[in-house]
Every structure is written in structure tokens, then in C-alpha cells.
Design an enzyme around this catalytic site. Structure first.
Site, short mmCIF file in Angstrom:
data_model
loop_
_atom_site.label_atom_id
_atom_site.label_comp_id
_atom_site.label_asym_id
_atom_site.label_seq_id
_atom_site.Cartn_x
_atom_site.Cartn_y
_atom_site.Cartn_z
N TRP A 26 0.85 -1.18 0.00
CA TRP A 26 0.00 0.00 0.00
C TRP A 26 0.89 1.23 0.00
O TRP A 26 2.05 1.18 0.41
CB TRP A 26 -1.00 0.02 1.15
CG TRP A 26 -0.44 -0.09 2.53
CD1 TRP A 26 0.17 0.89 3.24
CD2 TRP A 26 -0.46 -1.24 3.37
NE1 TRP A 26 0.53 0.43 4.48
CE2 TRP A 26 0.15 -0.89 4.58
CE3 TRP A 26 -0.95 -2.53 3.23
CZ2 TRP A 26 0.29 -1.78 5.63
CZ3 TRP A 26 -0.80 -3.41 4.27
CH2 TRP A 26 -0.20 -3.03 5.44
N HIS A 100 -4.93 1.59 6.50
CA HIS A 100 -5.96 1.86 5.49
C HIS A 100 -6.08 3.36 5.22
O HIS A 100 -6.05 4.17 6.14
CB HIS A 100 -7.33 1.31 5.95
CG HIS A 100 -8.41 1.50 4.95
ND1 HIS A 100 -8.39 0.88 3.72
CD2 HIS A 100 -9.53 2.26 4.97
CE1 HIS A 100 -9.47 1.25 3.04
NE2 HIS A 100 -10.17 2.09 3.78
N TRP A 101 -6.23 3.69 3.93
CA TRP A 101 -6.43 5.06 3.48
C TRP A 101 -7.84 5.23 2.93
O TRP A 101 -8.40 4.32 2.33
CB TRP A 101 -5.47 5.41 2.34
CG TRP A 101 -4.05 5.52 2.69
CD1 TRP A 101 -3.06 4.62 2.38
CD2 TRP A 101 -3.41 6.59 3.37
NE1 TRP A 101 -1.85 5.06 2.84
CE2 TRP A 101 -2.04 6.28 3.45
CE3 TRP A 101 -3.85 7.78 3.93
CZ2 TRP A 101 -1.12 7.12 4.07
CZ3 TRP A 101 -2.94 8.62 4.53
CH2 TRP A 101 -1.58 8.29 4.60
N ASP A 117 -14.53 5.90 0.86
CA ASP A 117 -13.76 4.81 1.47
C ASP A 117 -13.92 3.55 0.62
O ASP A 117 -15.04 3.05 0.45
CB ASP A 117 -14.26 4.57 2.89
CG ASP A 117 -13.33 3.71 3.71
OD1 ASP A 117 -12.48 2.99 3.13
OD2 ASP A 117 -13.44 3.75 4.95
N CYS A 158 -5.89 0.67 -1.34
CA CYS A 158 -6.65 1.81 -0.79
C CYS A 158 -6.02 3.15 -1.15
O CYS A 158 -6.74 4.11 -1.48
CB CYS A 158 -6.83 1.67 0.71
SG CYS A 158 -5.30 1.40 1.64
#
Length: 181
Positions: A26, A100-101, A117, A158
Site C-alpha cells: 500500500w 488503510h487510506w 472509502d 486503498c
């Protein structure tokens, strides 16, 4: 010290940052910050003046330092911006990290925060906290809503969804369509 691969605006990318562009990794703060800086410098000047691209570090500051954030952000003249883009990370601490982004966008035309999201609900508490912190600086009482966003189908894309949705919102703003479904 690790070799710098790219120096662009206020961003430095090192070898370890660039390696994150290969799956299954990520994106980190440095890569997302670079992409935001690149977008800001490649859009037409008239459009760029209407958008605030906040770096992941500034976004994390907003989340962690609610009371100090409005005073710190005053020089950015955010109330005059039509679109404010904030990457949201699920890290609850003050150091870099998280898993998580997502993207929080303030659209002045609608006086609303829109949260995109790619794993729906994952970053909602973090995005709401950022919106609440930023609202002290913006005029009115902006609404908050979760938006439908493209869903990721793995555990690492993400960050790409964040930058792609940010780019799409910039395009929509340029076409007079920002935030419309």
C-alpha cells in the site's frame, strides 16, 4: 541514509517509497503526498487556486490536534477553497503508520464533507474526527456524508483509490460537476 530518487516540490521519494508502487504494497504518506503535490502542479493554475491538497502529515495533524488545527491552518486560507482534499488514515497515534487510506473531501458548493472509502466504514470514525476538527475553521456547519466509492478487491490498493478519487474530484470541479452523483 537511503538514496533520494526524486525531489519534487516539498516531497522527497526514496527507493523504499518507489518500491511501494509494485503490488502487493500500500502507498505510504510520502507517495500520497508526492501525488497530491504533482496533481496540484499539473492542473490549470485557475483550478489549482480553488483546491487545497492537504498532505497526509497535515491531515494526521488535523485529526490528532483538534484544538490547535484551526489556528495552524489559517495561512492556507481554506475557507476560500472550493475543494479541500484530505487523505484519511486509520492510525490513531501521532506517528506515521496505519493500515488503510480513504479520502475526505470538503466541497464548498454543498457545504459538505464527502467521505470516499474503498472499504466502506473502515475509516468513518477517523474521517468524522477530521471533519469536526476542520469545521471550526470553515464557515457554517458543514454536513458530513459517506459517499459510494469504488470498492477495493485486495488489502493494499486503498491509497490508489484515494489518489484516483481525488483526481476525479478535481476534474469534476473543473467541469462544474464536483461532488455530483
Amino acid at each position: 541514509m537511503e538514496q533520494v530518487v526524486l525531489s519534487y516540490g516539498d516531497c522527497l521519494l526514496r527507493c523504499s517509497d518507489v518500491c511501494l508502487l509494485d503490488a502487493p504494497h500500500w502507498l505510504n504518506d510520502n507517495v500520497i503526498g508526492f501525488i497530491f503535490e504533482f496533481l496540484a502542479s499539473t492542473l490549470p493554475q485557475a483550478l489549482t487556486q480553488r483546491i487545497a491538497f492537504l498532505s497526509p502529515e497535515v491531515s494526521q495533524f488535523i485529526k490528532c490536534c483538534e484544538r490547535e488545527a484551526p489556528e495552524f491552518l489559517k495561512p492556507l486560507d481554506l475557507p476560500s477553497k472550493d475543494l479541500i482534499l484530505l487523505p484519511v488514515n486509520d492510525n490513531a497515534g501521532s506517528e506515521a503508520g496505519g493500515t488503510h487510506w480513504s479520502l475526505l473531501a470538503y466541497v464548498r458548493q454543498f457545504q459538505s464533507y464527502l467521505h470516499y472509502d474503498s472499504a466502506p466504514g473502515t475509516n468513518k470514525p477517523h474521517a468524522r474526527l477530521m471533519a469536526r476538527s476542520l469545521s471550526a475553521l470553515l464557515r457554517g456547519n458543514p454536513a458530513y456524508r459517506e459517499e459510494n466509492a469504488p470498492a477495493q478487491h485486495n488489502s493494499y490498493d486503498c491509497g490508489m483509490y484515494v489518489v484516483c478519487v481525488a483526481e476525479a474530484l478535481c476534474e469534476q470541479l473543473g467541469n462544474g460537476q464536483c461532488g455530483k452523483r
